[in-house]
Design a protein around this motif. Structure first.
Motif, PDB file in Angstrom:
ATOM      1  N   GLU A  62       0.860  -1.191   0.000  1.00  0.00           N
ATOM      2  CA  GLU A  62       0.000   0.000   0.000  1.00  0.00           C
ATOM      3  C   GLU A  62       0.896   1.241   0.000  1.00  0.00           C
ATOM      4  O   GLU A  62       1.861   1.298   0.757  1.00  0.00           O
ATOM      5  CB  GLU A  62      -0.892   0.004   1.238  1.00  0.00           C
ATOM      6  N   GLY A  64       0.535   5.097   0.827  1.00  0.00           N
ATOM      7  CA  GLY A  64      -0.386   6.068   1.426  1.00  0.00           C
ATOM      8  C   GLY A  64      -1.197   5.425   2.535  1.00  0.00           C
ATOM      9  O   GLY A  64      -2.265   4.869   2.301  1.00  0.00           O
ATOM     10  N   LEU A  87       3.396   2.384   2.979  1.00  0.00           N
ATOM     11  CA  LEU A  87       4.369   3.476   2.928  1.00  0.00           C
ATOM     12  C   LEU A  87       3.677   4.796   3.241  1.00  0.00           C
ATOM     13  O   LEU A  87       2.643   5.118   2.651  1.00  0.00           O
ATOM     14  CB  LEU A  87       4.998   3.549   1.531  1.00  0.00           C
ATOM     15  N   GLU A  90       4.183  10.965   6.441  1.00  0.00           N
ATOM     16  CA  GLU A  90       4.050  11.720   7.692  1.00  0.00           C
ATOM     17  C   GLU A  90       4.226  10.808   8.908  1.00  0.00           C
ATOM     18  O   GLU A  90       3.378   9.935   9.159  1.00  0.00           O
ATOM     19  CB  GLU A  90       2.658  12.368   7.785  1.00  0.00           C
ATOM     20  N   ALA A 116       9.220   9.394   2.080  1.00  0.00           N
ATOM     21  CA  ALA A 116       8.623   9.622   0.765  1.00  0.00           C
ATOM     22  C   ALA A 116       8.630   8.303   0.000  1.00  0.00           C
ATOM     23  O   ALA A 116       9.675   7.652  -0.109  1.00  0.00           O
ATOM     24  CB  ALA A 116       9.419  10.682   0.010  1.00  0.00           C
ATOM     25  N   ALA A 117       7.474   7.909  -0.511  1.00  0.00           N
ATOM     26  CA  ALA A 117       7.368   6.571  -1.110  1.00  0.00           C
ATOM     27  C   ALA A 117       8.342   6.383  -2.271  1.00  0.00           C
ATOM     28  O   ALA A 117       8.871   5.281  -2.452  1.00  0.00           O
ATOM     29  CB  ALA A 117       5.931   6.329  -1.567  1.00  0.00           C
TER      30      ALA A 117
HETATM   31  N1  SAM Z   1      -5.122   4.892   2.105  1.00  0.00           N
HETATM   32  C1  SAM Z   1      -5.541   5.691   3.241  1.00  0.00           C
HETATM   33  C2  SAM Z   1      -6.904   5.226   3.693  1.00  0.00           C
HETATM   34  O1  SAM Z   1      -7.775   5.061   2.838  1.00  0.00           O
HETATM   35  O2  SAM Z   1      -7.104   5.042   4.898  1.00  0.00           O
HETATM   36  C3  SAM Z   1      -5.609   7.152   2.874  1.00  0.00           C
HETATM   37  C4  SAM Z   1      -4.326   7.711   2.379  1.00  0.00           C
HETATM   38  S1  SAM Z   1      -4.376   9.461   2.215  1.00  0.00           S
HETATM   39  C5  SAM Z   1      -5.427   9.703   0.851  1.00  0.00           C
HETATM   40  C6  SAM Z   1      -2.810   9.808   1.524  1.00  0.00           C
HETATM   41  C7  SAM Z   1      -1.641   9.579   2.467  1.00  0.00           C
HETATM   42  O3  SAM Z   1      -0.455   9.589   1.668  1.00  0.00           O
HETATM   43  C8  SAM Z   1      -1.475  10.663   3.513  1.00  0.00           C
HETATM   44  O4  SAM Z   1      -1.365  10.096   4.796  1.00  0.00           O
HETATM   45  C9  SAM Z   1      -0.182  11.356   3.131  1.00  0.00           C
HETATM   46  O5  SAM Z   1       0.589  11.800   4.238  1.00  0.00           O
HETATM   47  C10 SAM Z   1       0.536  10.238   2.390  1.00  0.00           C
HETATM   48  N2  SAM Z   1       1.542  10.750   1.439  1.00  0.00           N
HETATM   49  C11 SAM Z   1       1.531  11.916   0.738  1.00  0.00           C
HETATM   50  N3  SAM Z   1       2.628  12.023   0.000  1.00  0.00           N
HETATM   51  C12 SAM Z   1       3.352  10.901   0.214  1.00  0.00           C
HETATM   52  C13 SAM Z   1       4.600  10.436  -0.262  1.00  0.00           C
HETATM   53  N4  SAM Z   1       5.321  11.145  -1.131  1.00  0.00           N
HETATM   54  N5  SAM Z   1       5.039   9.245   0.172  1.00  0.00           N
HETATM   55  C14 SAM Z   1       4.299   8.499   1.056  1.00  0.00           C
HETATM   56  N6  SAM Z   1       3.118   8.897   1.542  1.00  0.00           N
HETATM   57  C15 SAM Z   1       2.652  10.087   1.126  1.00  0.00           C
END
Ligand code: SAM
Length: 220
Positions: A62, A64, A87, A90, A116-117
């Motif tokens: 996964e 995010g 991944l 925050e 960062a992913a």
């Molecule tokens: N999948 C989760 C759920 O449905 O419960 C929601 C995820 S939310 C839409 C997006 C997440 O991606 C946020 O927590 C954000 O911090 C993270 N995110 C944003 N940019 C990212 C990056 N470059 N690498 C990893 N995570 C990132």
């Protein structure tokens, strides 16, 4: 149909088919921790669970995590011998997710990696993990094509790749839209169309989270 009516139908579906104590506790904890309410909808969380179960996915990647709502549904599907690697950029989101997943009793099958992913993925690849059966991409939308390329490298033939939020209220098909995420969605669709190792479609969705949709691809 207006958005409130879409939300009514989502509520009806959740009441009849999705209601779940651990999922509710996760959403409550996320709100109390001040996380943004950008998790997948409850019906979509259950859909991811059923998708993983129906494809027999034991290994899920996964991108995010947020507070681990979608992670929870995926972790329950892989079972005790499975693994979800998720991944998250925050650290605070990852911490809330860890608490939620441990409380729900699935923490031991979830590996949360902070960063960062696009930086975590090469590190993961270096470890030469067993190929993934299902990849769920739901992070920063501008990197979606990059994430799909990594998903291809890390998954087995027959694996499923789901990319959330690609329709963006219809802006996917609006060539004039300069919304960077919509442009990234169009780049993604072009990649999916051109990549011979993938067979893909996009499914539009409406519901409590408005009008959006996900890309769905199978690795050939
Ligand atoms: N999948 C989760 C759920 O449905 O419960 C929601 C995820 S939310 C839409 C997006 C997440 O991606 C946020 O927590 C954000 O911090 C993270 N995110 C944003 N940019 C990212 C990056 N470059 N690498 C990893 N995570 C990132």
């Amino acid at each position: 149909m207006s958005t409130p009516e879409w939300a009514d139908v989502d509520r009806y579906v959740v009441d009849h088919l999705v209601r779940d104590d651990a999922a509710n506790a996760t959403l409550r904890a996320n709100a109390e921790a001040g996380l943004p309410s950008i998790d997948v909808s409850e019906a979509q969380g259950k859909f991811l669970h059923l998708l993983a179960r129906s494809t027999g996915a034991g290994r899920v990647l996964e991108i995010g995590t947020l507070g681990g709502f979608s992670t929870l549904w995926l972790a329950r599907a892989v079972g005790a011998g499975g693994q979800v690697v998720t991944l998250e950029f925050e650290p605070r989101h990852a911490q809330v997710a860890r608490e939620n997943l441990d409380r729900a009793g699935v923490g031991d099958v979830v590996d949360i990696r902070i960063g960062a992913a696009m930086e975590s993925l090469p590190v993961l690849a270096e470890e030469q993990p067993e190929p993934f059966d299902l990849v769920f991409i739901d992070a920063d939308k501008v990197n979606n094509s990059g994430y799909v390329r990594w998903a291809l490298r890390l998954s087995r033939p027959g694996a499923v790749i789901v990319v959330d939020n690609v329709v963006r209220g219809g802006r996917l098909a609006d060539e004039a839209s300069d919304d960077p995420a919509a442009r990234a969605s169009r780049d993604l669709v072009e990649l999916l169309a051109a990549e011979p190792r993938l067979d893909a479609t996009v499914v539009q969705t409406v519901g409590a989270k408005g009008w959006d949709g996900f890309a769905f691809a199978v690795v050939n």
